[in-house]
Design an enzyme around this catalytic site. Structure first.
Site, PDB file in Angstrom:
ATOM      1  CE  LYS A 174      -4.224   1.477   2.242  1.00  0.00           C
ATOM      2  NZ  LYS A 174      -4.676   1.913   3.541  1.00  0.00           N
TER       3      LYS A 174
ATOM      4  CG  HIS B  62      -3.134   5.120  -0.470  1.00  0.00           C
ATOM      5  ND1 HIS B  62      -3.015   4.033  -1.334  1.00  0.00           N
ATOM      6  CD2 HIS B  62      -4.285   4.934   0.199  1.00  0.00           C
ATOM      7  CE1 HIS B  62      -4.076   3.264  -1.193  1.00  0.00           C
ATOM      8  NE2 HIS B  62      -4.861   3.776  -0.259  1.00  0.00           N
TER       9      HIS B  62
END
Ligand code: OMP
Length: 214
Positions: free
Chosen positions: A101, A103
């Site tokens: 991931k 963000h």
């Protein structure tokens, strides 16, 4: 829950199946343990308590419980609840994302940071491939493996002639503990008349072919 009660529980839940199955390793097995079929809160509570009891009895020292995605995630979460409620041991737990991931919170570990000695919790060990992937994640995070706990040890050879568990124990210097193993299942089926002779024979043939030398 003792071993017989645990086997009764997994048979009633439909998690332990007898028949013909092809494993990840390519081995053709007369039985299969599908932890994905535990699918109610009541079943998860019983399962978690069985894992927690096995961990507590082992007296293993560790800092964080780690459940590898996906099947390890509910195992780590629910077992940490049982450790806190039933064994007065409030254990930090963590799991990984399969997808990185970039963000929001970032990183691919969710829950407690992987710090110190890590106890891996997983469903089954056959040839040891899944466990090795967890070792890589732990080491990449700068932590150390402390041990592995699984529901079922299939007692099979690993990459060479030694058992998958012996290989993991020797390579990483950590213990592997299990709630039950293949011998427990065969003994249960025999003493409780839960399988016909043909099934028992195929399980013993499988054990002779892929099982560890004891
Ligand atoms: P190894 O990676 O070879 O140790 O196999 C363990 C994994 O195989 C488990 O994490 C499962 O994904 C899968 N498996 C089962 O779930 N149940 C079984 O009875 C056997 C296997 C398997 O494919 O060996």
């Amino acid at each position: 829950m003792n071993k017989s009660e645990f086997i009764e529980f997994i048979m009633q839940a439909g998690v332990l199946k007898l028949g013909e199955f092809t494993l990840k390793s390519g081995r053709k097995s007369p039985y299969f343990f599908n932890a994905g079929l535990f699918n109610t809160g009541g079943q998860m509570a019983q399962l978690a308590k069985a894992y927690a009891a096995t961990i507590a009895e082992s007296k293993l020292a560790y800092d964080v419980l780690f459940g590898p995605a996906y099947k390890g995630i509910p195992l780590a979460a629910t077992t940490s609840v049982s450790l806190a409620q039933d064994f007065q041991h409030d254990t930090p737990y963590a799991f990984n994302r399969k997808e990185a991931k970039d963000h929001g919170e970032g990183g691919n570990i969710v829950g407690h940071p992987l710090e110190g000695d890590i106890l891996i919790i997983d469903d089954v060990i056959t040839a040891g491939t899944a466990i090795r992937e967890s070792m890589d994640i732990i080491q990449a995070n700068g932590a150390r493996p402390a041990g592995v706990v699984v529901a079922l040890d299939r007692m099979e050879k690993g990459q060479g002639e030694k058992s998958a568990i012996q290989e993991v124990e020797q390579q990483y210097g950590i213990p592997v503990i299990s709630i039950i193993n293949l011998n427990d299942i065969i003994e249960y089926l025999e003493t409780h008349n839960q399988a016909n002779q043909a099934i028992l024979d195929s399980m013993k043939t499988y054990r002779a072919q892929y099982g560890i030398v004891q």
